[in-house]
Design a protein around this motif. Sequence first.
Motif, PDB file in Angstrom:
ATOM      1  N   UNK A 122      31.412  47.287   0.865  1.00 28.90           N
ATOM      2  CA  UNK A 122      31.617  46.966  -0.545  1.00 28.90           C
ATOM      3  C   UNK A 122      31.682  48.153  -1.158  1.00 28.90           C
ATOM      4  N   UNK A 151      37.667  36.095  -6.672  1.00 33.53           N
ATOM      5  CA  UNK A 151      37.422  37.553  -6.940  1.00 33.53           C
ATOM      6  C   UNK A 151      36.132  37.848  -6.197  1.00 33.53           C
ATOM      7  N   UNK A 152      35.269  36.850  -5.192  1.00 35.30           N
ATOM      8  CA  UNK A 152      34.389  37.162  -4.423  1.00 35.30           C
ATOM      9  C   UNK A 152      34.850  37.664  -3.233  1.00 35.30           C
ATOM     10  N   UNK A 153      33.726  38.068  -2.425  1.00 29.66           N
ATOM     11  CA  UNK A 153      34.013  38.442  -1.109  1.00 29.66           C
ATOM     12  C   UNK A 153      33.999  37.306  -0.218  1.00 29.66           C
ATOM     13  N   UNK A 190      32.839  37.289   8.795  1.00 33.30           N
ATOM     14  CA  UNK A 190      33.125  36.164   8.166  1.00 33.30           C
ATOM     15  C   UNK A 190      32.080  34.987   9.031  1.00 33.30           C
ATOM     16  N   UNK A 229      31.619  41.669  -8.917  1.00 34.54           N
ATOM     17  CA  UNK A 229      32.790  41.534  -9.118  1.00 34.54           C
ATOM     18  C   UNK A 229      32.955  41.599 -10.614  1.00 34.54           C
ATOM     19  N   UNK A 282      33.090  45.481 -11.704  1.00 34.72           N
ATOM     20  CA  UNK A 282      34.083  46.141 -11.250  1.00 34.72           C
ATOM     21  C   UNK A 282      35.551  45.815 -12.127  1.00 34.72           C
ATOM     22  N   UNK A 290      36.383  31.098   2.907  1.00 32.85           N
ATOM     23  CA  UNK A 290      36.532  32.652   3.105  1.00 32.85           C
ATOM     24  C   UNK A 290      37.838  33.022   2.279  1.00 32.85           C
ATOM     25  N   UNK A 291      38.735  32.575   2.695  1.00 31.27           N
ATOM     26  CA  UNK A 291      40.229  32.939   1.781  1.00 31.27           C
ATOM     27  C   UNK A 291      39.975  32.505   0.383  1.00 31.27           C
ATOM     28  N   UNK A 329      38.053  34.731  -1.962  1.00 35.14           N
ATOM     29  CA  UNK A 329      38.573  36.010  -2.460  1.00 35.14           C
ATOM     30  C   UNK A 329      39.330  35.770  -3.499  1.00 35.14           C
TER      31      UNK A 329
END
Lengths: 401, 401
Positions: free
Chosen positions: B344, B244-246, B71, B167, B170, B237-238, B241
């Motif tokens: 990933x 749905x992203x890294x 990160x 994403x 998936x 960063x949180x 997610x």
Amino acid sequence: MHHAADILLTLFIIFVAAQIGAEIAQRLKLPGVVGEIAAGGVVGPSLLGWLTPAQILPGTPLDVLAEIGVVLLLFSVGLETRLDDLKKVGKNAFLVGVLGVIVPFAAGALWAHGEGFEWVKSLFVAAAFVATSAGITARVLQELGVLQRTESRVILGAAVIDDILAMLLLGVVSSLQGGGTPDLQSLLLTLAGAIGFVAIIGWGGTQVMRRGSSWLEAPISPHSALSVVLAICLGLAWLSTRFGLAAIIGAFLAGLIASETRQRDQLEHQTMPLLAFITPFFFVVTGAKVNLGELAHVDALVMLAIVTAIAIVSKLAGGFLGALSLGRRSATIVGFGMVPRGEVGVVIASLGLAAGVFNERIYAVIVAMSLLTAMVTPPVLAWLLRRDVPAVEPGPASNSD
Amino acid sequence: MHHAADILLTLFIIFVAAQIGAEIAQRLKLPGVVGEIAAGGVVGPSLLGWLTPAQILPGTPLDVLAEIGVVLLLFSVGLETRLDDLKKVGKNAFLVGVLGVIVPFAAGALWAHGEGFEWVKSLFVAAAFVATSAGITARVLQELGVLQRTESRVILGAAVIDDILAMLLLGVVSSLQGGGTPDLQSLLLTLAGAIGFVAIIGWGGTQVMRRGSSWLEAPISPHSALSVVLAICLGLAWLSTRFGLAAIIGAFLAGLIASETRQRDQLEHQTMPLLAFITPFFFVVTGAKVNLGELAHVDALVMLAIVTAIAIVSKLAGGFLGALSLGRRSATIVGFGMVPRGEVGVVIASLGLAAGVFNERIYAVIVAMSLLTAMVTPPVLAWLLRRDVPAVEPGPASNSD
């Protein structure tokens, strides 16, 4: 790909809570660390519950981050300390360390026996009154920019002595509690090991660094000197636990010897962002560990008040007597600097709980006492230091936050 | 007081292994990151076993440190990137992102069907071929000091597109696998959410930072600007997610908007020690995850060779086609920059294993493929970039290690 989401949110919450807490504390003219610990209490299990008890158990990611944070903090404090300066205050530091262990131990044992514990158990309880946790005081001294003062050096030197004695004491009372008699030979070996470790690393490391710091001169990158000393820091932090000492003692020694290198200023500069990012986790997690719920009885609160008063007064008295040759003002500063028990008392209390010596209430009281001493010290210490030298300019006071 | 001893030793081992690995790699004229990943393989469960498999599971302290490391890495890469520069390469980045997803997905599906999987399962396997992990490439570009080149910008922009598409993919294959039909409406909502997140943060955040960075000007300490942007980094960063992203996409965006502030240079400078301390954990843990034991059969090795070849060639082809308007050389660089799948692919394989789509061997092969692509890319990319501009001075190449 998203398993990390929860922990990222938690890291975010802790980090932001620490910033807000530090900001509020500083506006109230308190050290930022008070705000960070209080923020931990607020977001922790007792109040908001954004951190669960399970998240801050030993060995969890947050606990490890907290540990890294306090290790880096003591490393950076070591980096601002010179061995020669410590030597100058050696006698005082030794006295402060020894008296700062004996007086609280005696006071704690008397109190516990008065509470109805048999003597052997009383000694175990008393051991939880002993060990000073240098992290809190170090941060306050760093925040106020007074690490170069004599009192600060006495406190840091005494913290090393204190940790050695506390470790021996814990060994003795554990073995008494286990029904054995302390084995004098093995205790002397342990003592010799700990003193040998501190002496060899402190003295030998300093010699090596003074003569050899040219090999740190970055052939590859300006950050390789940092990487080398960080590796030394992690290595000595671990090694010091092998000699029965706290990890922060090894980290402090690593900083102490790194301060002898030519790259000292650059290293100090580079360590600051690491502290800014990681140490908040230590203070917030420390605050989050106070379980207010278990103290919601008048009896428990009264006991907590008594225990905390004994813990503060006995440590203050020991440190004050040990540093009296510096004058009363300085001795008071040194005495208060030794007051915080921080996480060390918590760990001893956990051992006592596991061994059946402590009941749940005594455990909660000892934990709360340890954290209360950590909360109370920073404002008092800051007040004493600021009053003492009104000329402390505000610049350095905020530089290292 | 010594519960932290074991983890300190592990941190010491990982950190030292990373330094040694990086040093050896650099003497062999390879990017340092290759050495760090290889060091992970050496100290990890497959060889020396100094790291156990249990220590690097998701959610463990080492895994969390690794996550923080990547990160911060992508944050620092974002800090060296300007939105306006990204916009200039928008069309190319979009094409590279789209073709870099379609070609490997098609190739993976064909291979899996050829191996005897039914079509629905083949699509799931193929999804593990898709997602580029930007961490490895970003580190190589940073190490070589070429983040300002057009190819680097195309790669970084494409990595964002790639992550959004991966994403979605998936989501589709998971729902097909679950026996459902993909719900077009919810897919469109997800797509809109992800694009909206990236657009609003990227564009809106940039505007806010450009106009308002004066509030970052430290009233309290020179480190408060750093603390504010680090908080934004953890928060985004949180948040990413949640869409749905890294997490690294959010961190990259945080860096991107922080690069618009006046404190940009200072922040870049301050981030370097953080990277030096924490990112090694990401690369060593990545390397430690390769389980060489499960691949000790000729059949598995042959399958691994084929899968890795398909993964590399298909991604290279997609990226190359997408970037062809930049010229063949640049297109080759971009194509290779997209090759690493990193963690990933590992996560998708884990999902597949849990869902019963993958057997143990396919799982091990996909994991090894992901890590092989991560190992192979850095030297090739470094060779292409150095050959391309022989005048790249060694200074910046080593600055950020």
